[in-house]
Design a protein around this motif. Structure first.
Motif, mmCIF file in Angstrom:
data_model
loop_
_atom_site.group_PDB
_atom_site.id
_atom_site.type_symbol
_atom_site.label_atom_id
_atom_site.label_comp_id
_atom_site.label_asym_id
_atom_site.label_seq_id
_atom_site.Cartn_x
_atom_site.Cartn_y
_atom_site.Cartn_z
ATOM 1 N N HIS A 108 2.388 34.771 -14.634
ATOM 2 C CA HIS A 108 0.938 35.424 -14.917
ATOM 3 C C HIS A 108 0.441 35.016 -16.321
ATOM 4 O O HIS A 108 -0.766 34.786 -16.317
ATOM 5 N N SER A 109 1.267 34.548 -17.075
ATOM 6 C CA SER A 109 0.845 34.057 -18.350
ATOM 7 C C SER A 109 0.183 32.566 -18.307
ATOM 8 O O SER A 109 -0.664 32.325 -19.127
ATOM 9 N N PHE A 110 0.182 31.951 -17.073
ATOM 10 C CA PHE A 110 -0.527 30.778 -16.749
ATOM 11 C C PHE A 110 -1.433 30.902 -15.769
ATOM 12 O O PHE A 110 -2.059 30.132 -15.172
ATOM 13 N N ASN A 111 -1.783 32.346 -15.809
ATOM 14 C CA ASN A 111 -2.852 32.509 -14.822
ATOM 15 C C ASN A 111 -2.688 32.110 -13.245
ATOM 16 O O ASN A 111 -3.531 31.943 -12.545
ATOM 17 N N LEU A 112 -1.618 32.334 -13.032
ATOM 18 C CA LEU A 112 -1.012 32.168 -11.551
ATOM 19 C C LEU A 112 -0.993 33.523 -10.787
ATOM 20 O O LEU A 112 -0.080 34.270 -11.393
ATOM 21 N N SER A 113 -1.380 33.754 -9.748
ATOM 22 C CA SER A 113 -1.025 34.974 -9.198
ATOM 23 C C SER A 113 0.336 34.862 -8.585
ATOM 24 O O SER A 113 0.830 33.968 -7.847
ATOM 25 N N VAL A 114 0.887 36.089 -8.449
ATOM 26 C CA VAL A 114 2.399 35.871 -7.663
ATOM 27 C C VAL A 114 2.478 37.035 -6.534
ATOM 28 O O VAL A 114 2.160 38.117 -6.387
ATOM 29 N N TYR A 115 2.940 36.377 -5.487
ATOM 30 C CA TYR A 115 3.290 36.895 -4.232
ATOM 31 C C TYR A 115 4.521 37.242 -4.166
ATOM 32 O O TYR A 115 5.497 36.133 -4.236
ATOM 33 N N ALA A 116 5.425 38.420 -3.747
ATOM 34 C CA ALA A 116 6.528 38.299 -3.385
ATOM 35 C C ALA A 116 7.040 38.417 -1.697
ATOM 36 O O ALA A 116 6.198 39.119 -0.910
ATOM 37 N N TYR A 117 7.969 37.751 -1.343
ATOM 38 C CA TYR A 117 8.424 37.843 0.209
ATOM 39 C C TYR A 117 9.916 38.014 0.083
ATOM 40 O O TYR A 117 10.801 38.055 -0.858
ATOM 41 N N LEU A 118 10.492 38.616 1.151
ATOM 42 C CA LEU A 118 9.815 38.872 2.343
ATOM 43 C C LEU A 118 10.210 40.517 2.635
ATOM 44 O O LEU A 118 11.285 40.894 2.416
ATOM 45 N N PHE A 119 9.227 41.337 2.686
ATOM 46 C CA PHE A 119 9.481 42.636 2.913
ATOM 47 C C PHE A 119 9.584 43.238 4.343
ATOM 48 O O PHE A 119 8.799 42.772 5.124
ATOM 49 N N ARG A 120 10.630 44.064 4.485
ATOM 50 C CA ARG A 120 10.805 44.446 5.878
ATOM 51 C C ARG A 120 11.077 46.018 5.728
ATOM 52 O O ARG A 120 11.502 46.386 4.865
ATOM 53 N N ASN A 121 11.019 46.685 6.788
ATOM 54 C CA ASN A 121 11.215 48.159 6.875
ATOM 55 C C ASN A 121 12.611 48.379 6.998
ATOM 56 O O ASN A 121 13.122 49.551 6.576
ATOM 57 N N GLU A 122 13.282 47.717 7.665
ATOM 58 C CA GLU A 122 14.875 48.039 8.171
ATOM 59 C C GLU A 122 15.669 48.361 6.732
ATOM 60 O O GLU A 122 15.538 47.300 5.765
ATOM 61 N N PHE A 123 16.045 49.248 6.601
ATOM 62 C CA PHE A 123 16.689 49.709 5.521
ATOM 63 C C PHE A 123 17.771 48.717 5.042
ATOM 64 O O PHE A 123 18.163 48.779 3.908
ATOM 65 N N PHE A 176 19.889 42.370 13.557
ATOM 66 C CA PHE A 176 20.838 42.378 14.815
ATOM 67 C C PHE A 176 22.240 42.688 14.549
ATOM 68 O O PHE A 176 22.954 43.506 15.033
ATOM 69 N N ASP A 177 22.932 42.134 13.371
ATOM 70 C CA ASP A 177 24.335 42.300 12.980
ATOM 71 C C ASP A 177 24.526 43.732 12.742
ATOM 72 O O ASP A 177 25.724 44.133 12.912
ATOM 73 N N TYR A 178 23.352 44.672 12.547
ATOM 74 C CA TYR A 178 23.780 46.136 12.134
ATOM 75 C C TYR A 178 23.107 46.785 13.203
ATOM 76 O O TYR A 178 23.198 47.755 13.274
ATOM 77 N N GLN A 179 22.906 46.251 14.532
ATOM 78 C CA GLN A 179 22.589 46.903 15.576
ATOM 79 C C GLN A 179 21.137 47.628 15.674
ATOM 80 O O GLN A 179 20.890 48.499 16.066
ATOM 81 N N LEU A 180 20.435 46.895 14.627
ATOM 82 C CA LEU A 180 19.046 47.397 14.503
ATOM 83 C C LEU A 180 18.007 46.414 15.020
ATOM 84 O O LEU A 180 18.022 45.120 14.587
ATOM 85 N N VAL A 181 17.373 46.640 16.081
ATOM 86 C CA VAL A 181 16.568 45.779 17.047
ATOM 87 C C VAL A 181 15.253 46.197 16.837
ATOM 88 O O VAL A 181 14.975 47.445 16.702
ATOM 89 N N ARG A 182 14.042 45.464 17.051
ATOM 90 C CA ARG A 182 12.751 45.561 17.008
ATOM 91 C C ARG A 182 12.165 46.057 18.230
ATOM 92 O O ARG A 182 12.130 45.089 19.166
ATOM 93 N N ASN A 183 11.596 46.906 18.549
ATOM 94 C CA ASN A 183 10.540 47.150 19.322
ATOM 95 C C ASN A 183 11.060 46.625 21.054
ATOM 96 O O ASN A 183 10.054 45.738 21.440
ATOM 97 N N PRO A 184 12.097 46.992 21.478
ATOM 98 C CA PRO A 184 12.507 46.234 22.611
ATOM 99 C C PRO A 184 11.733 46.184 23.804
ATOM 100 O O PRO A 184 11.602 45.339 24.688
ATOM 101 N N ALA A 185 10.733 47.321 23.957
ATOM 102 C CA ALA A 185 10.115 47.185 24.818
ATOM 103 C C ALA A 185 9.047 46.162 24.741
ATOM 104 O O ALA A 185 8.157 45.641 25.907
#
Length: 726
Positions: free
Chosen positions: A573-588, A427-436
């Motif tokens: 991975h070397s300890f056989n732990l799966s790795v998930y990354a966060y947080l992905f957003r589309n706003e540039f 919001f600080d960059y005046q990017l808002v999501r789906n206002p409708a």
């Protein structure tokens, strides 16, 4: 692969000033990066201005002070001239010879883009420089102000005809009818194509005194002197005042019927989007090149890498296409980029998008109901601050620094009277999501969430649990027992078709679930780290199957420039732990500059470069679409626009005075960071009031316990170093 084009195998990618979304427009770096990251037949665009001595230079604006350092270099050399009848003050090329301009350098003219490359002293290039030094597959000259140069006794016609004898020009465009008609006969029968450029619909074309909207109605006339037209993208897909798409016009089919190629302009990953595209620029390109009804013949873009991947990798991909990549896609509060998080609409959209797992961040109500809410603080995802419950705001330092209105202050019935509120992290960059749909949807309990999920073709669900110790000790609410009870009653305990992943930043929570269930367990590291000790990973391995880490823990950055890559993923991975990354957003604005304001480039770099096992995202549709693109698993034939970036490449290009200040490295995760005491027993709390109505708890005591890649940019620096010698 079928294209609805007038001619050619695929729509053309036209790099406006090169890769001007990153480097200064028309600089050697911008042109070189465009060639490195785009389709093999990319066309580079040059806005031609004439100097006092009649030399054609590639500069993006008629006013040199908008795109060079001339105002500080020659402060007393400005002038005021009529430009299309309007008095305009600035520094103009017509007042300077090429020699006068040789010590100037190009700068980034768009303030929302990084200025860190302004110190590279990229000199102004002539048209001949671009053709002979950059050696692009094709050169597109745009002649924007022929009438202005004519007023200053400079002939753009003579220059273009002369230049065409020295260099190969593929396309010449202009918004002036008179100029194109004056050169049409000389280029008839050659390989150079003339394109009439449309400006704003109500703007007036200077040589005919007609508006461009009027000229659009007479394409037969345009055909007499041009082989194509270039129109703003809004001519094809107009938007309403709310920035939502209206039905597409017939301009593409009208042009094709007249035998005119049609190109669309104004594409930029960091420009305003219709909300229909959910800030995914690839989606926008596809609506122009792969709509099902038509295809434009080319797109003019500041970010040619995105146009290239859209055309070559994502076109003609259907929902039934086979997934080419294996990372798991986990929603974050459902499809919270499109609807208020943790609502029925957000979850339905996540399923429709094809998410592998949908998630529920469990919060407890005053009457002990586990519900899905994006935050324990209702101010973050509801309209509670505008409701009759606004007076319930309290400070609870164990949870957060600022006052809040917490889920355990209200009953489930109370919460259901509130409206959801969509998150706007940019919001600080005046990017808002789906206002409708900013207040659309309904809240759901954990039981409702699980019932919904079991009816859908999902790999499973992820349930996030936080603040368990505080809820047990201070509020008398056993969140872990409540979740186990609902899971058992929902049917998940005995079914095998869907996985249940319990996620928490708290070891004690996951340890309790490991003792009482067969569910998968994901430990979430809630701070940026650069590595982890063996003992800390061994501790995690004792109670979890996977780990969620921040994007920055994999590719650390400094002022949004990647500084390198950590060993976090290979260590886990070397300890056989799966790795998930966060947080992905589309706003540039959520992406490092190295990812070119493109969410697909970012996801690809984490999946193919860092080899993560899953993404946690507000926009699951983007991640799922990425997995189906046709440019994966091609080995040595992988195109540059679907190769992972090399972290740190852009940082290496920045000159020393413009480098961001050095930052301390992230800490190493230790066993002490992971280790926590067991959960306390649930304290019995006296009922707050006879009817179960919400009552604000007393403020806590001040001494309360405080809880706690190999990519295509590797050669960029060397290329730029060589270009600086020109």
């Amino acid at each position: 692969m079928k294209w609805f084009l007038l001619a050619g195998n695929a729509p053309l990618v036209i790099a406006k000033g090169g890769f001007s979304g990153i480097f200064p427009d028309s600089s050697s770096a911008a042109y070189s990066l465009a060639l490195m990251t785009s389709v093999s037949d990319v066309m580079v665009w040059c806005d031609v201005q004439l100097t006092k001595d009649g030399v054609g230079i590639c500069v993006s604006d008629l006013k040199l002070d908008n795109c060079t350092n001339i105002a500080s270099y020659l402060p007393n050399k400005s002038n005021a001239y009529l430009v299309n009848g309007v008095s305009t003050k600035g520094w103009f090329s017509v007042d300077f010879t090429l020699k006068d301009l040789q010590n100037l350098y190009l700068i980034q003219p768009i303030f929302s883009r990084t200025n860190k490359f302004d110190g590279n002293l990229f000199s102004i290039l002539t048209v001949e420089d671009v053709a002979t030094q950059i050696k692009p597959p094709g050169l597109w000259l745009n002649i924007q102000h022929d009438a202005f140069f004519s007023q200053h006794n400079l002939s753009m016609r003579s220059y273009v005809l002369s230049a065409s004898r020295r260099v190969i020009i593929s396309y010449i465009s202009s918004p002036e009818v008179g100029f194109l008609r004056s050169i049409a006969a000389r280029f008839k029968g050659t390989k150079t194509k003339l394109v009439f450029r449309f400006l704003g619909a109500q703007d007036t074309e200077p040589s005919s005194n007609q508006t461009y909207s009027s000229l659009l109605k007479n394409l037969t006339f345009i055909k007499t002197f041009a082989s194509g037209i270039l129109v703003p993208k809004s001519y094809i897909w107009p938007v309403n005042v709310g920035q939502y798409l209206l039905p597409h016009t017939s301009v593409v089919s009208d042009a094709h019927k007249e035998g005119l190629e049609i190109f669309a302009s104004d594409f930029a990953n960091d420009a305003s989007f219709s909300y229909n595209y959910s800030y995914n620029p690839v989606s926008e390109y596809l609506s122009f090149v792969d709509s099902g009804d038509f295809s434009v013949d080319g797109v003019l873009s500041d970010f040619p890498i995105t146009a290239s991947e859209a055309i070559d990798c994502f076109s003609h991909v259907s929902n039934k296409s086979t997934e080419q990549a294996m990372p798991k896609v986990v929603s974050h509060n459902g499809a919270s980029g499109m609807f208020p998080g943790c609502t029925d609409l957000a979850y339905m959209q996540a399923v429709e998008d094809g998410a592998d797992y949908i998630d529920c961040s469990v919060q407890m109500t005053q009457d002990g109901v586990p519900v899905c809410l994006s935050s324990i603080n209702l101010i973050d995802g509801t309209t509670v601050a505008q409701s009759t419950f606004s007076s319930l705001s309290v400070s609870i330092p164990e949870i957060q620094k600022n006052p809040g209105i917490f889920s355990f202050n209200l009953t489930w019935k109370d919460i259901q009277t509130l409206k959801p509120a969509i998150s706007n992290p940019s919001f600080d960059y005046q990017l808002v999501r789906n206002p409708a749909y900013r207040n659309a949807g309904s809240f759901v309990s954990l039981a409702d969430f699980l019932t919904f999920a079991l009816s859908k073709p999902l790999a499973g669900v992820l349930i996030n649990i936080e603040h368990a110790a505080y809820l047990a000790e201070k509020q008398g609410l056993g969140i872990t027992d409540a979740v186990l009870d609902v899971l058992s009653k929902s049917g998940y305990k005995n079914q095998t078709t869907q996985e249940v992943i319990i996620q928490s930043t708290n070891k004690a929570v996951l340890t309790k679930f490991k003792k009482q269930s067969g569910y998968k367990l994901m430990y979430m590291v809630d701070e940026n780290i650069r590595s982890a000790t063996n003992s800390s990973i061994e501790d995690i391995k004792s109670f979890a199957d996977s780990v969620a880490v921040s994007k920055e823990s994999i590719f650390p950055d400094n002022q949004l420039f990647l500084t390198g890559v950590t060993n976090v993923v290979p260590r886990l991975h070397s300890f056989n732990l799966s790795v998930y990354a966060y947080l992905f957003r589309n706003e540039f604005v959520s992406q490092a500059w190295d990812f070119f304001s493109d969410p697909i480039v970012e996801i690809n770099s984490y999946v193919m470069g860092a080899e993560i096992d899953g993404v946690i995202t507000d926009f699951p549709g983007t991640a799922v679409a990425y997995k189906k693109n046709q440019c994966l698993n091609l080995g040595s034939n992988t195109p540059p626009y679907m190769s992972p970036v090399q972290p740190g490449s852009l940082m290496q290009v920045i000159t020393t005075p413009f480098l961001p200040p050095a930052e301390a490295p992230y800490p190493v995760l230790t066993e002490e960071d992971v280790s926590e005491p067991p959960l306390p027993p649930v304290t019995k709390i006296a009922p707050s009031s006879p009817g179960g109505s919400a009552v604000a708890p007393s403020p806590p005591k001040s001494n309360a316990h405080q809880g706690k890649v190999v990519g295509f940019l590797s050669l960029l620096s060397m290329i730029l170093a060589s270009l600086l010698l020109f």
